[in-house]
Each structure stands twice: as C-alpha cells, then as structure tokens.
Design an enzyme around this catalytic site. Structure first.
Site, PDB file in Angstrom:
ATOM      1  N   CYS A  89       9.911 -26.590 -25.430  1.00 55.60           N
ATOM      2  CA  CYS A  89      10.898 -25.118 -24.798  1.00 55.60           C
ATOM      3  C   CYS A  89       9.616 -24.091 -25.216  1.00 55.60           C
ATOM      4  O   CYS A  89       8.691 -24.208 -24.742  1.00 55.60           O
ATOM      5  CB  CYS A  89      12.087 -25.312 -24.982  1.00 55.60           C
ATOM      6  SG  CYS A  89      12.926 -23.808 -24.033  1.00 55.60           S
ATOM      7  N   HIS A 174      14.780 -30.465 -23.155  1.00 53.05           N
ATOM      8  CA  HIS A 174      15.146 -31.112 -24.602  1.00 53.05           C
ATOM      9  C   HIS A 174      15.506 -32.220 -24.824  1.00 53.05           C
ATOM     10  O   HIS A 174      16.754 -32.282 -24.537  1.00 53.05           O
ATOM     11  CB  HIS A 174      16.320 -29.999 -24.452  1.00 53.05           C
ATOM     12  CG  HIS A 174      15.760 -28.096 -25.293  1.00 53.05           C
ATOM     13  ND1 HIS A 174      15.985 -27.590 -26.216  1.00 53.05           N
ATOM     14  CD2 HIS A 174      15.661 -27.285 -24.556  1.00 53.05           C
ATOM     15  CE1 HIS A 174      15.459 -26.648 -26.344  1.00 53.05           C
ATOM     16  NE2 HIS A 174      15.714 -25.751 -25.413  1.00 53.05           N
ATOM     17  N   GLU A 176      15.942 -33.718 -27.340  1.00 55.60           N
ATOM     18  CA  GLU A 176      17.043 -34.295 -28.448  1.00 55.60           C
ATOM     19  C   GLU A 176      18.060 -34.005 -28.301  1.00 55.60           C
ATOM     20  O   GLU A 176      19.503 -34.495 -28.855  1.00 55.60           O
ATOM     21  CB  GLU A 176      16.632 -33.305 -29.284  1.00 55.60           C
ATOM     22  CG  GLU A 176      17.228 -31.457 -29.192  1.00 55.60           C
ATOM     23  CD  GLU A 176      16.079 -31.151 -28.643  1.00 55.60           C
ATOM     24  OE1 GLU A 176      15.273 -31.363 -27.656  1.00 55.60           O
ATOM     25  OE2 GLU A 176      16.294 -29.339 -29.014  1.00 55.60           O
ATOM     26  N   GLY A 229      37.298 -32.926 -52.485  1.00 56.54           N
ATOM     27  CA  GLY A 229      37.643 -34.185 -52.406  1.00 56.54           C
ATOM     28  C   GLY A 229      37.110 -34.736 -50.530  1.00 56.54           C
ATOM     29  O   GLY A 229      37.917 -35.803 -49.853  1.00 56.54           O
ATOM     30  N   VAL A 231      34.869 -35.783 -47.270  1.00 61.42           N
ATOM     31  CA  VAL A 231      33.705 -36.824 -47.479  1.00 61.42           C
ATOM     32  C   VAL A 231      32.777 -35.944 -47.497  1.00 61.42           C
ATOM     33  O   VAL A 231      31.674 -37.052 -48.603  1.00 61.42           O
ATOM     34  CB  VAL A 231      33.356 -36.769 -45.740  1.00 61.42           C
ATOM     35  CG1 VAL A 231      31.897 -37.761 -45.580  1.00 61.42           C
ATOM     36  CG2 VAL A 231      34.643 -37.135 -45.034  1.00 61.42           C
TER      37      VAL A 231
END
Ligand code: XMP
Length: 529
Positions: A89, A174, A176, A229, A231
């Site tokens: 892009c 794009h 991705e 606490g 992840v």
C-alpha cells in the site's frame, strides 16, 4: 537467524505483517519507517549478507500520503543495499515515489474487497484472479523507471508492481489481512522464494531471544512484574522466571475484590508452580469497595479504580524496599499499546486509551528506560502458544481475557460486595458449563474468545415455589474475535444457552432472569461499561 525487517509507517496492520511472517516460521523486526538503518543494512550491493541474517525488507502501509509532511521517508539506503523489498500500500507508493514515479489521490477512496488479476511471476507463480483487501486513497499514476505493472484491480488501478532488474515488489492491497485471498501465499513467496529465508523462528527461539535481550538490559537488577492473574501477565511471569531465574523476579498481585470466583487462590498456585519465590499478594477489597461506594457513572467508576490502583501500587512497591535501579515489567501486548495510541510506529493513530499501560510509576520507569515489556510484539494467541512452551498450565494459558477494572465494569451501576458475590457465582457457573460442553472437538469455552456474565441494575418479577420473587437480571455475553478489536456474537446452540440459563436461575437465588447479548463490536464494545 534469518530476519525480515519491517519498516512501520503507521498502518494499523503493520504488526499483523510481522505476525503472519512469524506464523511462517521466520523472525521479523519492526522499526519506525524513518529509522536510520546504518549498521542494520548490508553496506553495499556486493555484500547482501546483512548483519543479523537480514534477508528482506517490507515497507508497511500508512494512514498518510507520500505527499504529506507527516508521511515518513525511509532511509535511502534500502534502495541501494541490494536486499529484496516488498512495499505494501503506502509502502508501494513510497517506493514508486522515491524512485521517480508519481502518486496521486483517487477520486474516491477504495476500501474493502476488490478483485485483482495478476500476471505469473515470483510472487504469483501461477498468476490469476483473486479477491484482495484494499484500503487506499492514493494510487500510482506514473511508474518509476524500471517498474512494471504486473497486476490490475477490477477498478483499473495498478495492484501489483515489480521491478524489471531488482528484487523489488509492490502490492496496492494488504496480503496480511485474513480477508485477502492468497495473502499467506504471497507473503510466503516473498519470504522463502524471493528472500530465501529459512524457518528458524519458533516460540523456543523467542524465549532465547528474550533471554539475551533481558540479560543485556536488566543485568543483575531486580525486576518487578505487576501480575493480574490473566494470561498475559502470567506468561510474562513465566518468561521472566525462566530467563532471569526466581531470585531476580518480584511479582506483585492486587486482589481488588473485583476478581472472579477463587481467582486469587488460583493465581497464587499458578505462579508458585512456575517457580515464583517473591510473590507479594496485596489484599485490598475493602479499599476498592469503599472508594466505589455510591458511584454509578461508568467513567467515574473506572477513574476511581484506576486512581486507587495507582496509589496502592505506589504504596506497596515502596514497601518492598527494592533498590532504585529496579526494572518494572508489564505483560503488555501489542494490541494494548495500539489501543492506547502507543503503537510501535510513531504514527500509530490513537483509537482509545482505556488499557492499563500507563501510571506515574510506569511512566517514570519508561522515562528512565527501566521498563520491560517482553510480550509487546505478540498477539494474544501467540502469547498462549508461548505459555504452552513455558509450561503455563493450559487452564491459565487458555483463559479468556479479563479487564483491569474487573467485575466493576460488569456490574452496571453501583458496585457492592453483595453484587460482586452474586455475579461471581453466576459467572462461575456460566464458565464451568462452557468448559464441560463440547463444540466440534473442543469445549465451548475454548471455541469462544471471551465469555462472561454481566449484572444489570434491573430487577424483574418471577415465581419461586408459591412466592413471587423479585430477582436481578443477568446478561450473558460470549464473542468470537481475533484480537478483541472487533467481535462477533457467539452463535450458541439454543439448547446450551437455555440449559445454562436454567442452571443459573435455579442456583443463584438472587438472579431471576437471564438474557443473551447479541450485539457485535462495533458498534457495541465487548464489555458493557
Ligand atoms: P472493549 O470492551 O473495549 O474490550 O470492546 C476489548 C477487550 O479489552 C478488555 N478490556 C479491558 N482490559 N483494562 C483491561 O485491561 C480495561 O480497562 C479494559 N476494558 C476492556 C475487554 O475485556 C476485551 O477483552
């Protein structure tokens, strides 16, 4: 290690490019689009063996135009070093403009799915038609000398451009983005076919990279990690404990009273299992609940929690008596940074600022260069994969995200201990049911990105035995998502939903009625407040 360098011009999807390439097993480094690349690039075309195994460069997209003074200009040396280039892009427009071509505004911005026809070539061995994903307001109107159009969009604009004599490629779309057909194939053709990278990147390799960078950065100084606490902070704790060793790592956790059922006990057990030696658990339920008393405005609640969090954090950190040269670590992910407008690229545009990435303590440590964010280039599912490599229990590694302000944003209106207890109970039943119910080879819980219950400030009439009962209304929320930035409603089989709701109303006596939230994000957010 073979590396692809990504020049970040500020697109929202720059990290996604890195992510896709890591998925292919190749290491990526992301640097600001206008970074000085001396020492990073090979000195001349004769020696394409760059330091650090650099094999190719990707120029990302950008919200800017090449004509805008805000549009970052890459180090000219990328055009002289002989390495393969892929412009995406703005990256393509940049390459064209910097080498003598023209770029002009489109009469109307092009956004979304657009058909592309590409000629066979190195990026497209077979050529052909596919649906690409576009988001651009400018287009190439005159190609730079040596460039040639190798693909056209259905709207008639250049979609693929290649250089006749150099390994330079450009895409107006794009690759991705998951909606782009053939996107993974195109990136794979660039990384392996054109750059000749070997698959050397893995989560195990990532741990080693972090080990050497932490050793270089922190030396023998203590590192304090604030754990929630969730992840992210648990995996960050595991990573620090594994790379620096338990003697150097201090963990601090605050029980605000706004946690899920049995959360503190579970967090303590999980961190001790990972080898934590210095675990500081701060119990501050009373402080939070009294500060929240009488407050029902969502912003006021969030601010109260944020401010108190900061003052307790400062008080407790100073109680630890760490030497002044200690480092502060956070389990911040890339998506937390971009949602706070602190993305890697200088130009990352601000979307919102509700994540807990800043506090005076964090800011001061950032200023001193004593902040460690070892997960800040990773996406959530990569963090989970890293957790598995680090022996974080599957229960913790697969846990749904939980917001910093905790149950306070899931109790609409004033927060009280009684409401927290009711919500904790109902939420625990919901989650337990999701974990035991199957969904195509896994559990419903693992199939859902985030699920939770919300206590509404509404009471409704029901019957319990012969009596009329006036109970609270509970909303269940379950969504699918990739990174929490957008979300779709989880399409529950009605049987599961009805059975779960029945168990909740039969077990939690204060809940009289259950509803299911069927709003996507956008326009609704995932949390209710
Ligand atoms: P929203 O509600 O903005 O949430 O769609 C997107 C994701 O972020 C989580 N969330 C937060 N996380 N502090 C956090 O650490 C917060 O203040 C916060 N608010 C929302 C939310 O649970 C979802 O995963």
């Amino acid at each position: 290690m073979d590396t692809i360098l990504i020049l970040d011009f500020g697109s929202q999807t720059t990290q996604l490019i890195g992510r896709r390439i890591r998925d292919l097993g190749v290491y990526t480094e992301i640097v600001p689009g206008d970074a000085d690349l001396a020492g990073i690039l090979p000195p001349d075309t004769a020696k394409t063996d760059a330091p650090g195994g650099l094999r190719g460069i990707i120029l990302s997209g950008s919200p800017e135009s090449v004509y805008s003074p805000e549009g970052a200009v890459p180090d000219r040396r990328i055009y002289e070093c002989g390495l393969p280039l892929l412009g995406i892009c703005y990256g393509l427009q940049r390459m064209n403009y910097d080498n003598g071509g023209r770029v002009e505004p489109l009469p109307k911005r092009e956004y979304g799915a657009v058909g592309v026809t590409a000629a066979p070539g190195a990026l497209f061995p077979e050529g052909g038609r596919f649906t690409a994903w576009m988001s651009h307001g400018d287009t190439l109107t005159v190609l730079a000398p040596g460039f040639e159009q190798a693909g056209t969009s259905d709207t008639g604009y250049p979609a693929v451009v290649v250089h006749r004599g150099k390994p330079w490629f450009g895409l107006q779309f794009h690759p991705e983005v998951t909606h782009c057909e053939r996107g993974a194939e195109i990136l794979s053709a660039f990384v392996f076919g054109i750059c000749g990278c070997k698959k050397e990147w893995s989560m195990e390799a990532y741990v080693e990279t972090v080990r050497s960078s932490l050793e270089a950065k922190a030396g023998a100084s203590p590192v304090l990690l604030l754990v929630s606490g969730g992840v992210d902070s648990t995996v960050a704790a595991a990573l620090l404990l594994k790379t620096l060793g338990p003697e150097q790592v201090h963990l601090m956790y605050m029980d605000t009273g706004l946690m899920r059922k049995d959360e503190t006990v579970q967090v303590k057990a999980a961190l001790e299992k990972l080898g934590a030696r210095y675990l500081h658990i701060v119990m501050c339920e009373d402080e939070f609940l009294s500060a929240l008393k009488g407050k029902s405005d969502p912003e006021e609640k969030r601010k109260t929690i944020g401010d108190l969090f900061i003052s307790i954090q400062e008080r407790e950190v100073s109680r630890l008596g760490l030497p002044p040269d200690y480092f502060l670590a956070q389990g911040t992910l890339y998506t937390d940074l971009i949602e706070s407008g602190k993305g890697v690229g200088k130009k990352a545009h601000l979307i919102k600022s509700h994540h807990n990435v800043g506090s005076p303590l964090v800011d001061a440590k950032r200023e001193e260069g004593r902040i460690i964010e070892p997960l800040d280039q990773l996406y959530k599912d990569e963090v989970r994969a890293l957790g598995r490599v680090l022996d974080v229990s599957p229960d913790v590694a697969g846990r749904h995200p939980f917001p910093g302000p905790g149950l306070a944003v899931r109790i609409i209106g004033e927060v009280t201990k009684e409401k927290c207890d009711v919500l904790r109970e109902a939420d625990a039943i919901f989650i337990e049911e999701l974990k035991k119910r199957p969904a195509g080879g896994k559990s419903l819980y693992d199939d859902i990105w985030q699920a939770f219950a919300v206590l509404l400030p509404i009471r409704s009439v029901g019957v319990a035995g012969d009596e009329r009962r006036y109970g609270w209304v509970l909303a269940l929320r379950a969504i699918t998502s990739v990174d929490g930035m957008t979300a779709d409603v989880y399409p529950f089989p009605p049987k599961d939903l009805i059975e779960i709701a029945t168990r909740i109303t039969n077990t939690v006596k204060d809940i009289g009625r259950v509803t299911y939230d069927i709003s996507s994000k956008p326009p609704a957010t995932i949390e209710w407040e």
